[in-house]
Write an enzyme that holds these catalytic residues in place. Structure first.
Site, PDB file in Angstrom:
ATOM      1  N   TYR A 170      -2.489  -7.122  -0.285  1.00 39.93           N
ATOM      2  CA  TYR A 170      -1.562  -6.096   0.184  1.00 39.93           C
ATOM      3  C   TYR A 170      -0.626  -5.502  -0.869  1.00 39.93           C
ATOM      4  O   TYR A 170      -0.448  -4.285  -0.904  1.00 39.93           O
ATOM      5  CB  TYR A 170      -0.719  -6.621   1.352  1.00 39.93           C
ATOM      6  CG  TYR A 170      -1.476  -6.819   2.641  1.00 39.93           C
ATOM      7  CD1 TYR A 170      -2.834  -6.552   2.757  1.00 39.93           C
ATOM      8  CD2 TYR A 170      -0.819  -7.293   3.770  1.00 39.93           C
ATOM      9  CE1 TYR A 170      -3.519  -6.755   3.926  1.00 39.93           C
ATOM     10  CE2 TYR A 170      -1.496  -7.490   4.960  1.00 39.93           C
ATOM     11  CZ  TYR A 170      -2.847  -7.215   5.038  1.00 39.93           C
ATOM     12  OH  TYR A 170      -3.516  -7.407   6.204  1.00 39.93           O
ATOM     13  N   CYS A 198       9.011   4.828  -2.896  1.00 43.15           N
ATOM     14  CA  CYS A 198       8.570   6.217  -3.063  1.00 43.15           C
ATOM     15  C   CYS A 198       9.752   7.169  -3.193  1.00 43.15           C
ATOM     16  O   CYS A 198       9.669   8.155  -3.916  1.00 43.15           O
ATOM     17  CB  CYS A 198       7.664   6.641  -1.920  1.00 43.15           C
ATOM     18  SG  CYS A 198       5.994   5.961  -2.078  1.00 43.15           S
ATOM     19  N   GLU A 224       2.538   9.136  -1.416  1.00 42.09           N
ATOM     20  CA  GLU A 224       3.462   9.887  -2.263  1.00 42.09           C
ATOM     21  C   GLU A 224       3.241   9.553  -3.735  1.00 42.09           C
ATOM     22  O   GLU A 224       3.229  10.432  -4.593  1.00 42.09           O
ATOM     23  CB  GLU A 224       4.921   9.586  -1.872  1.00 42.09           C
ATOM     24  CG  GLU A 224       5.265   9.945  -0.438  1.00 42.09           C
ATOM     25  CD  GLU A 224       5.044   8.789   0.542  1.00 42.09           C
ATOM     26  OE1 GLU A 224       4.094   7.990   0.352  1.00 42.09           O
ATOM     27  OE2 GLU A 224       5.830   8.688   1.495  1.00 42.09           O
ATOM     28  N   ASN A 238      -2.640   7.276   0.995  1.00 40.25           N
ATOM     29  CA  ASN A 238      -2.414   5.858   0.722  1.00 40.25           C
ATOM     30  C   ASN A 238      -3.749   5.158   0.548  1.00 40.25           C
ATOM     31  O   ASN A 238      -4.756   5.506   1.162  1.00 40.25           O
ATOM     32  CB  ASN A 238      -1.528   5.187   1.783  1.00 40.25           C
ATOM     33  CG  ASN A 238      -2.029   5.325   3.208  1.00 40.25           C
ATOM     34  OD1 ASN A 238      -2.758   6.247   3.540  1.00 40.25           O
ATOM     35  ND2 ASN A 238      -1.631   4.398   4.055  1.00 40.25           N
ATOM     36  N   CYS A 249       1.022   3.963  -2.069  1.00 47.17           N
ATOM     37  CA  CYS A 249       1.476   4.923  -1.067  1.00 47.17           C
ATOM     38  C   CYS A 249       0.928   6.318  -1.398  1.00 47.17           C
ATOM     39  O   CYS A 249       0.636   6.631  -2.555  1.00 47.17           O
ATOM     40  CB  CYS A 249       2.995   4.992  -1.035  1.00 47.17           C
ATOM     41  SG  CYS A 249       3.793   3.504  -0.413  1.00 47.17           S
TER      42      CYS A 249
HETATM   43 ZN   LIG Z   1       5.886   4.430  -0.385  1.00 48.10          ZN
END
Ligand SMILES: [Zn+2]
Length: 135
Positions: A50, A91, A57, A44, A55
């Site tokens: 933000y 994700c 993944e 990540n 992420c």
């Molecule tokens: Zn995620």
């Protein structure tokens, strides 16, 4: 434990060590075994703004796309370990895109690589929407 899974877990834990998670202090690594037989990892990457964070993944999928992988055969996610770090909703959909309707194994481990949960993409995102819905 199969050598393949052991290697995937090691790659996810190593990727977690590369995470840029200074705001959440929640470093995550992910490692994909792709259809080409290679392992693709991601971590990540947070941002002071933000919503711009990525992420692990999603980054692993991007790495797979930059390589020769076209489909996910197995994904391992390494979180901090205080709880089972399952993929977020976004994700799950991104993994589904490359995992197919039938689903693939998803293994969640802690920071040391201890398996906390073994599930599948089909269990994480039942009745999912995928590429075949648009054909
Ligand atoms: Zn995620």
């Amino acid at each position: 434990m199969a050598i393949e899974l052991k290697q995937l877990i090691e790659a996810a834990v190593a990727a977690r060590g590369r995470a840029y998670a200074k705001y959440s202090n929640h470093p995550v690594g992910a490692a994909i075994l792709a259809d080409d037989g290679n392992i693709y990892a991601g971590c990540n990457v947070e941002n002071a703004a933000y919503p711009l964070s990525f992420c692990a993944e999603a980054n692993a999928i991007g790495t797979m796309m930059m390589g020769q992988g076209k489909a996910i055969r197995h994904i391992v996610i390494a979180g901090p370990g205080e709880h089972v770090c399952t993929p977020c909703g976004g994700c799950r959909q991104q993994i589904r895109e490359f995992a197919g309707k039938a689903g693939v194994p998803v293994t969640i481990v802690d920071r040391d690589g201890t398996v906390l949960l073994e599930t599948t993409t089909a269990e994480l995102l039942p009745h999912s929407f995928g590429p075949e819905n648009l054909s």
